[in-house]
Enzyme design. Sequence first.
Site, short mmCIF file in Angstrom:
data_model
loop_
_atom_site.label_atom_id
_atom_site.label_comp_id
_atom_site.label_asym_id
_atom_site.label_seq_id
_atom_site.Cartn_x
_atom_site.Cartn_y
_atom_site.Cartn_z
N ASP A 106 0.85 -1.19 0.00
CA ASP A 106 0.00 0.00 0.00
C ASP A 106 0.89 1.25 0.00
O ASP A 106 1.90 1.31 0.71
CB ASP A 106 -0.91 0.00 1.24
CG ASP A 106 -2.04 1.00 1.12
OD1 ASP A 106 -3.20 0.57 1.02
OD2 ASP A 106 -1.77 2.23 1.13
N ILE A 107 0.52 2.24 -0.79
CA ILE A 107 1.33 3.45 -0.92
C ILE A 107 1.32 4.27 0.38
O ILE A 107 2.24 5.08 0.61
CB ILE A 107 0.81 4.29 -2.11
CG1 ILE A 107 1.89 5.21 -2.66
CG2 ILE A 107 -0.44 5.08 -1.75
CD1 ILE A 107 1.52 5.86 -3.99
N ASN A 135 -12.75 -3.03 2.14
CA ASN A 135 -13.77 -2.00 2.16
C ASN A 135 -14.71 -2.19 0.97
O ASN A 135 -14.28 -2.57 -0.11
CB ASN A 135 -13.13 -0.62 2.10
CG ASN A 135 -12.38 -0.29 3.39
OD1 ASN A 135 -12.90 -0.51 4.47
ND2 ASN A 135 -11.17 0.23 3.26
N VAL A 152 -10.77 2.98 -3.86
CA VAL A 152 -10.46 2.49 -5.21
C VAL A 152 -11.50 1.43 -5.59
O VAL A 152 -11.61 0.39 -4.92
CB VAL A 152 -9.04 1.87 -5.25
CG1 VAL A 152 -8.72 1.39 -6.66
CG2 VAL A 152 -8.00 2.90 -4.78
N HIS A 174 -10.29 -5.27 -3.59
CA HIS A 174 -8.96 -5.54 -3.06
C HIS A 174 -9.06 -5.90 -1.58
O HIS A 174 -9.98 -5.47 -0.89
CB HIS A 174 -8.02 -4.35 -3.24
CG HIS A 174 -8.58 -3.05 -2.71
ND1 HIS A 174 -9.50 -2.31 -3.40
CD2 HIS A 174 -8.36 -2.38 -1.57
CE1 HIS A 174 -9.82 -1.23 -2.70
NE2 HIS A 174 -9.14 -1.26 -1.57
N HIS A 206 -6.79 -5.79 1.96
CA HIS A 206 -5.62 -5.29 2.67
C HIS A 206 -5.13 -6.40 3.59
O HIS A 206 -5.93 -6.95 4.36
CB HIS A 206 -5.96 -4.09 3.56
CG HIS A 206 -6.52 -2.90 2.84
ND1 HIS A 206 -5.85 -1.71 2.74
CD2 HIS A 206 -7.71 -2.71 2.21
CE1 HIS A 206 -6.60 -0.82 2.09
NE2 HIS A 206 -7.74 -1.40 1.76
P1 5GP Z 1 -9.59 1.40 0.06
O1 5GP Z 1 -9.88 2.59 0.90
O2 5GP Z 1 -10.19 1.53 -1.33
O3 5GP Z 1 -9.92 0.11 0.72
O4 5GP Z 1 -8.01 1.34 -0.08
C1 5GP Z 1 -7.31 1.80 -1.17
C2 5GP Z 1 -5.85 1.77 -0.78
O5 5GP Z 1 -5.08 1.98 -1.94
C3 5GP Z 1 -5.46 2.87 0.21
O6 5GP Z 1 -4.98 2.28 1.41
C4 5GP Z 1 -4.39 3.66 -0.53
O7 5GP Z 1 -3.31 4.05 0.30
C5 5GP Z 1 -3.94 2.71 -1.61
N1 5GP Z 1 -3.49 3.35 -2.84
C6 5GP Z 1 -4.10 4.38 -3.50
N2 5GP Z 1 -3.42 4.67 -4.62
C7 5GP Z 1 -2.37 3.82 -4.68
C8 5GP Z 1 -1.30 3.66 -5.61
O8 5GP Z 1 -1.19 4.35 -6.62
N3 5GP Z 1 -0.40 2.68 -5.34
C9 5GP Z 1 -0.50 1.88 -4.23
N4 5GP Z 1 0.45 0.95 -4.06
N5 5GP Z 1 -1.49 2.02 -3.33
C10 5GP Z 1 -2.42 2.99 -3.55
#
Ligand code: 5GP
Length: 120
Positions: free
Chosen positions: A33-34, A91, A100, A104, A106
């Site tokens: 995760d970034i 999520n 996103v 996915h 985590h």
């Molecule tokens: P969500 O909130 O959709 O469950 O999590 C999306 C995750 O994607 C977040 O924890 C965010 O930090 C990560 N993320 C967003 N953009 C990027 C990216 O460009 N590269 C990577 N490696 N992670 C990302």
Amino acid sequence: MDYDENNIFARILRGELPCEKLYEDAFALAFPDINPQAPCHVLVIPKGKYISMADFGAQASPEEITGFFRAVSLVAKRLGVEESGYRLLANAGPDSMQQVPHFHVHIIGGKRLGHLLAPP
Ligand code: 5GP
């Protein structure tokens, strides 16, 4: 809601955006995760175009579902958190604040995580 072909993870899968590939097979791709929330914070995404867990569970083939979740457990093992423990988090939809819209999971670990939800 239609799948957004230009979401960040779709672009990573197409190779348009970089990621550090930790694992890849026919069903899944894993990368850090970034914005890590713990010493170990890795995302595992299916190769197929699914928006959320609901979409994946309803539309993916049995092979995709099995392949994806086998990959998740294998990645956790390779990350070295199987013994110490880890949290899986997916999520889905507005209340979860899913950022996103490509399904996915985590994998979060590497420290004592505390009990479930952090305050908003
Ligand atoms: P969500 O909130 O959709 O469950 O999590 C999306 C995750 O994607 C977040 O924890 C965010 O930090 C990560 N993320 C967003 N953009 C990027 C990216 O460009 N590269 C990577 N490696 N992670 C990302």
